[in-house]
Every structure is written in structure tokens, then in C-alpha cells.
Design a protein around this motif. Structure first.
Motif, PDB file in Angstrom:
ATOM      1  N   PHE A  92       0.824  -1.213   0.000  1.00 21.99           N
ATOM      2  CA  PHE A  92       0.000   0.000   0.000  1.00 21.99           C
ATOM      3  C   PHE A  92       0.860   1.265   0.000  1.00 21.99           C
ATOM      4  CE2 PHE A  92      -3.299   2.894   1.703  1.00 21.99           C
ATOM      5  CZ  PHE A  92      -4.358   2.495   0.909  1.00 21.99           C
ATOM      6  N   MET A  93       0.233   2.364  -0.403  1.00 22.87           N
ATOM      7  CA  MET A  93       0.886   3.681  -0.351  1.00 22.87           C
ATOM      8  C   MET A  93       1.390   3.952   1.072  1.00 22.87           C
ATOM      9  SD  MET A  93      -2.029   5.793  -2.474  1.00 22.87           S
ATOM     10  CE  MET A  93      -3.416   4.664  -2.281  1.00 22.87           C
ATOM     11  N   GLY A  94       2.554   4.543   1.155  1.00 21.99           N
ATOM     12  CA  GLY A  94       3.072   4.941   2.463  1.00 21.99           C
ATOM     13  C   GLY A  94       3.686   3.820   3.283  1.00 21.99           C
ATOM     14  N   GLY A 127       3.994   0.862  -7.681  1.00 19.89           N
ATOM     15  CA  GLY A 127       2.955   1.714  -7.100  1.00 19.89           C
ATOM     16  C   GLY A 127       2.000   0.808  -6.325  1.00 19.89           C
ATOM     17  N   GLY A 128       1.251   1.406  -5.408  1.00 20.94           N
ATOM     18  CA  GLY A 128       0.343   0.616  -4.576  1.00 20.94           C
ATOM     19  C   GLY A 128      -0.708  -0.168  -5.352  1.00 20.94           C
ATOM     20  N   GLY A 129      -0.978   0.253  -6.595  1.00 18.93           N
ATOM     21  CA  GLY A 129      -2.024  -0.420  -7.365  1.00 18.93           C
ATOM     22  C   GLY A 129      -1.490  -1.357  -8.450  1.00 18.93           C
ATOM     23  N   THR A 130      -0.185  -1.434  -8.585  1.00 17.29           N
ATOM     24  CA  THR A 130       0.399  -2.194  -9.705  1.00 17.29           C
ATOM     25  C   THR A 130      -0.055  -3.662  -9.729  1.00 17.29           C
ATOM     26  OG1 THR A 130       2.361  -0.789  -9.529  1.00 17.29           O
ATOM     27  CG2 THR A 130       2.566  -2.757 -10.890  1.00 17.29           C
ATOM     28  N   PRO A 135      -3.210  10.871  -5.672  1.00 19.36           N
ATOM     29  CA  PRO A 135      -4.556  11.230  -6.122  1.00 19.36           C
ATOM     30  C   PRO A 135      -5.672  10.335  -5.584  1.00 19.36           C
ATOM     31  CG  PRO A 135      -3.164  10.469  -7.952  1.00 19.36           C
ATOM     32  CD  PRO A 135      -2.272  10.662  -6.785  1.00 19.36           C
ATOM     33  N   LEU A 136      -5.378   9.063  -5.320  1.00 16.24           N
ATOM     34  CA  LEU A 136      -6.445   8.178  -4.853  1.00 16.24           C
ATOM     35  C   LEU A 136      -6.871   8.479  -3.419  1.00 16.24           C
ATOM     36  CD1 LEU A 136      -5.492   4.697  -6.334  1.00 16.24           C
ATOM     37  CD2 LEU A 136      -7.198   6.306  -7.137  1.00 16.24           C
ATOM     38  N   LEU A 137      -6.051   9.295  -2.731  1.00 11.81           N
ATOM     39  CA  LEU A 137      -6.391   9.620  -1.343  1.00 11.81           C
ATOM     40  C   LEU A 137      -6.865  11.055  -1.193  1.00 11.81           C
ATOM     41  CD1 LEU A 137      -3.348   7.953   0.484  1.00 11.81           C
ATOM     42  CD2 LEU A 137      -5.611   6.980   0.102  1.00 11.81           C
ATOM     43  N   GLU A 181     -10.000  -3.406   0.375  1.00 15.26           N
ATOM     44  CA  GLU A 181     -10.180  -3.870  -1.013  1.00 15.26           C
ATOM     45  C   GLU A 181      -8.949  -4.581  -1.545  1.00 15.26           C
ATOM     46  OE1 GLU A 181     -12.894  -0.072  -2.381  1.00 15.26           O
ATOM     47  OE2 GLU A 181     -11.159  -0.579  -3.604  1.00 15.26           O
ATOM     48  N   ARG A 182      -7.767  -4.147  -1.080  1.00 15.01           N
ATOM     49  CA  ARG A 182      -6.527  -4.605  -1.695  1.00 15.01           C
ATOM     50  C   ARG A 182      -5.801  -5.688  -0.933  1.00 15.01           C
ATOM     51  NH1 ARG A 182      -3.710   0.843  -3.851  1.00 15.01           N
ATOM     52  NH2 ARG A 182      -5.188   1.268  -5.528  1.00 15.01           N
ATOM     53  N   ASP A 183      -6.210  -5.919   0.283  1.00 11.21           N
ATOM     54  CA  ASP A 183      -5.523  -6.893   1.146  1.00 11.21           C
ATOM     55  C   ASP A 183      -5.129  -8.170   0.425  1.00 11.21           C
ATOM     56  OD1 ASP A 183      -4.914  -5.930   3.533  1.00 11.21           O
ATOM     57  OD2 ASP A 183      -6.422  -7.058   4.671  1.00 11.21           O
TER      58      ASP A 183
END
Ligand code: S3P
Length: 172
Positions: free
Chosen positions: A10-12, A79-82, A119-121, A136-138
Motif C-alpha cells: 500500500f501507499m506509504g 505503485g500501490g495499485g500495480t 490522487p487516490l487519497l 479492497e486490496r488486502d
């Protein structure tokens, strides 16, 4: 052929800062997919999301994934969504080891306070966005062979844990 070490999460959670140091320690080349996208497009990630939309960002992301999956000896900060995209996972897996960085939402909140970069946050409530996306991403981050908690460990401890794992698995 040296496998690529792919940092996901995840981000961060520290993928870029830890990745850079890990690469230096191992003598690997470091690549940050977001920075690579910014370099080729001449825009920041936030500008791409705002002006061109998330779909465009994801297609730039995929181009980077394609490019680096053919290389070896890299530490890659994704990136967190890759890894939400199965094709990206398959490509990266061909010559890569997934290592997930995680942290509790309270820690992430502190680290991503500069929302403009992410941007997603940036829309609505930051805490709500973080907890919803984490949920959602776990499962997407479960592909990792090792998960390291960067909220509970110091930088050095996290790096040592990763290095030890890579040695034990015979990757180094
Ligand atoms: C994203 C994470 C960001 C960046 C983009 C989308 C995501 O990278 O790729 O804003 O979908 O989680 P970081 O994880 O490096 O912040």
C-alpha cells in the motif's frame, strides 16, 4: 540470472525509500515505477490522474512493468495499485520475487498526509480512503513470499529481514 526484487504494498509503506537502500546494499539497480512514468511522460503522477485519468496512468504503469520484467538484478518499487492487475503480476513474476511492505492504517495515515502526491487519497476523508482501499486490496498483496511490517521495524531491521530471507531462499 539475478531475480528482480519487487516491492509491493500500500501507499506509504516505504517501498521507494526502503527499495533505494536495499538496492544500494545488494548492488542492484533501483527502479521506482512511478518515477519512471513521470520521467517518460514529463508529468507528475497527480497530473496524469487529473489531466488524463487513471486509465491512462494504468497503461503507462503497464508499459513500465513490461519493460522491466525483461530485465534482471533490479529492486523495483511498484505503485500501490500495480499488482491489482493480473497481467502485471504475471509479467513481474517471470523473473521476480514479491516482497510486501505493510503498516497499520494509523501509521499510513501519518505518512501520507501530503495527499496531493497521491490522487487516490485526495478526495474526501483521508482515513476513510485508507481503510477502504486497504480492505479492497488486502488479498492482492498476499502474493508476496515475504511481508515486512515497516511500522513495527526500523529501516535497518526491515532491510536485514529482507536480506536474510533472500539469502535463506538462495536468491542471493
Ligand atoms: C497508487 C499508488 C501510488 C501511485 C498512484 C496510484 C495506488 O504509488 O502509483 O498514485 O493505486 O495505490 P505509491 O504506492 O508509491 O504511493
Amino acid at each position: 540470472m539475478k531475480k528482480n526484487i519487487i516491492l509491493i504494498g500500500f501507499m506509504g509503506t516505504g517501498k521507494s525509500s526502503l527499495g533505494r537502500r536495499l538496492a544500494r546494499r545488494l548492488g542492484y539497480k533501483f527502479i521506482d515505477t512511478d518515477s519512471a512514468i513521470e520521467k517518460v511522460t514529463g508529468k507528475t503522477v497527480a497530473q496524469i490522474f487529473r489531466k488524463d485519468g487513471e486509465i491512462r496512468f494504468r497503461s503507462e504503469e503497464k508499459l513500465q512493468v513490461r519493460k522491466l520484467s525483461g530485465q534482471s538484478g533490479l529492486v523495483v518499487a511498484t505503485g500501490g495499485g500495480t499488482v491489482l492487475d493480473q497481467e502485471n503480476v504475471d509479467l513481474l513474476k517471470q523473473n521476480g520475487i514479491f516482497i510486501c511492505l505493510r503498516a497499520d492504517p494509523e501509521i499510513i495515515l501519518q505518512r501520507v498526509k501530503n495527499k496531493k502526491r497521491r490522487p487516490l487519497l485526495s478526495r474526501g476523508d483521508l482515513w476513510e480512503n485508507i481503510t477502504r482501499l486497504l480492505k479492497e486490496r488486502d488479498s492482492s498483496y498476499e502474493i508476496a513470499e515475504l511481508t515486512v511490517d515497516t511500522g513495527k521495524l526500523s529501516f535497518d531491521e526491515a532491510l536485514n529481514q529482507i536480506r536474510k530471507f533472500l539469502q535463506q531462499q538462495g536468491y542471493l
